[in-house]
Design an enzyme around this catalytic site. Sequence first.
Site, PDB file in Angstrom:
ATOM      1  CG  ASP A  50      -2.933   3.758  15.930  1.00 28.20           C
ATOM      2  OD1 ASP A  50      -3.900   3.180  15.390  1.00 28.20           O
ATOM      3  OD2 ASP A  50      -2.308   3.281  16.882  1.00 28.20           O
ATOM      4  CG  ASN A  53      -3.128  -2.304   8.393  1.00 21.75           C
ATOM      5  OD1 ASN A  53      -2.726  -1.207   8.019  1.00 21.75           O
ATOM      6  ND2 ASN A  53      -3.218  -2.598   9.696  1.00 21.75           N
TER       7      ASN A  53
HETATM    8  C1  FPP Z   1      -5.135   3.231  11.747  1.00 25.38           C
HETATM    9  O1  FPP Z   1      -6.245   3.377  12.595  1.00 25.38           O
HETATM   10  C2  FPP Z   1      -5.456   3.698  10.397  1.00 25.38           C
HETATM   11  C3  FPP Z   1      -5.419   2.949   9.253  1.00 25.38           C
HETATM   12  C4  FPP Z   1      -5.001   1.543   9.239  1.00 25.38           C
HETATM   13  C5  FPP Z   1      -5.822   3.503   7.949  1.00 25.38           C
HETATM   14  C6  FPP Z   1      -5.344   4.906   7.701  1.00 25.38           C
HETATM   15  C7  FPP Z   1      -5.911   5.397   6.439  1.00 25.38           C
HETATM   16  C8  FPP Z   1      -6.399   6.641   6.242  1.00 25.38           C
HETATM   17  C9  FPP Z   1      -6.406   7.690   7.255  1.00 25.38           C
HETATM   18  C10 FPP Z   1      -6.906   6.982   4.888  1.00 25.38           C
HETATM   19  C11 FPP Z   1      -5.781   7.477   4.039  1.00 25.38           C
HETATM   20  C12 FPP Z   1      -6.233   7.743   2.661  1.00 25.38           C
HETATM   21  C13 FPP Z   1      -5.396   7.856   1.584  1.00 25.38           C
HETATM   22  C14 FPP Z   1      -5.968   8.113   0.246  1.00 25.38           C
HETATM   23  C15 FPP Z   1      -3.944   7.711   1.705  1.00 25.38           C
HETATM   24  P1  FPP Z   1      -6.859   2.067  13.238  1.00 25.38           P
HETATM   25  O2  FPP Z   1      -7.911   1.538  12.333  1.00 25.38           O
HETATM   26  O3  FPP Z   1      -5.774   1.101  13.539  1.00 25.38           O
HETATM   27  O4  FPP Z   1      -7.491   2.623  14.545  1.00 25.38           O
HETATM   28  P2  FPP Z   1      -7.605   1.856  15.948  1.00 25.38           P
HETATM   29  O5  FPP Z   1      -6.200   1.577  16.404  1.00 25.38           O
HETATM   30  O6  FPP Z   1      -8.301   2.834  16.820  1.00 25.38           O
HETATM   31  O7  FPP Z   1      -8.381   0.619  15.695  1.00 25.38           O
END
Ligand code: FPP
Length: 256
Positions: free
Chosen positions: A36, A84
């Site tokens: 996260d 998501n």
């Molecule tokens: C949460 O941060 C993260 C995600 C929803 C996406 C995670 C994906 C990756 C790290 C890429 C993985 C790649 C592969 C190929 C498996 P957020 O967007 O919710 O952050 P925030 O809470 O600060 O808005």
Amino acid sequence: MTYPSVISSSNTKEVYPLPKELDRLRMPDHIAVIMDGNGRWAKAKGLPRTIGHTAGVEALKATLRLCSNWGIGALTVYAFSTENWSRPNEEVNFLMTLFESVLKRELSNLKLEEVKINFLGDLDPLPVSLKDLINESVKSTLNNKGIRFNICTNYGGRRELVLAAQKLAERSVKGELDPSLIDENVFASELFTASEVDPDLLIRTSGEKRISNFLLWQLAYAEIHVTDVFWPDFNADALTKALLDYQSRRRRFGGV
Ligand code: FPP
């Protein structure tokens, strides 16, 4: 030894030794991670959220390498939840394209490193080209003997439980399964994680203290470590802290 803050994304075969402060005999076999804070990491730098996700991939590569080098049996990450889809279309499309391009780029290297890839979740709604690549990755690494790398994509814990209940009900209606014989093992065998052991340690980055519909069944006895570090900044130091926290706990599994 000093570790780079984010281990180079170049595909080196460099091996990172276990930090001295960790007890090799008390490592978790399976680590689950809620990655996260990509968006907040980017925002804090005045960058678009998408750059946070791209940086998150580098943190993921580094974490997988460290877990593999440090003898962890399995790493399970929450890449995309059933919730998501409610993000702006632009971000959802970016993530789908990112998963595909990263998988395409990294597959040969993951195979060389004997990583066994699995995708957990309802994969049906994903773009066809991504599904094809997922099938190829899972199939071509099925017999690999290295770390088991489970990527939760369109995954939701409640959805997983409902699907398992549906499958058991269908088998019962067909007369294949006596409902009185449904126990925890039979139930677990219908989950996406059927062939996997439960996580010993759950790490959540960015300070939120929630499970967020992740592995609701499987985390029953996991130790939970929350760090304020945003996922793109998660590195060897942060993983070492999580493992030290884990090793400081006395796991009782409901006993005394
Ligand atoms: C949460 O941060 C993260 C995600 C929803 C996406 C995670 C994906 C990756 C790290 C890429 C993985 C790649 C592969 C190929 C498996 P957020 O967007 O919710 O952050 P925030 O809470 O600060 O808005």
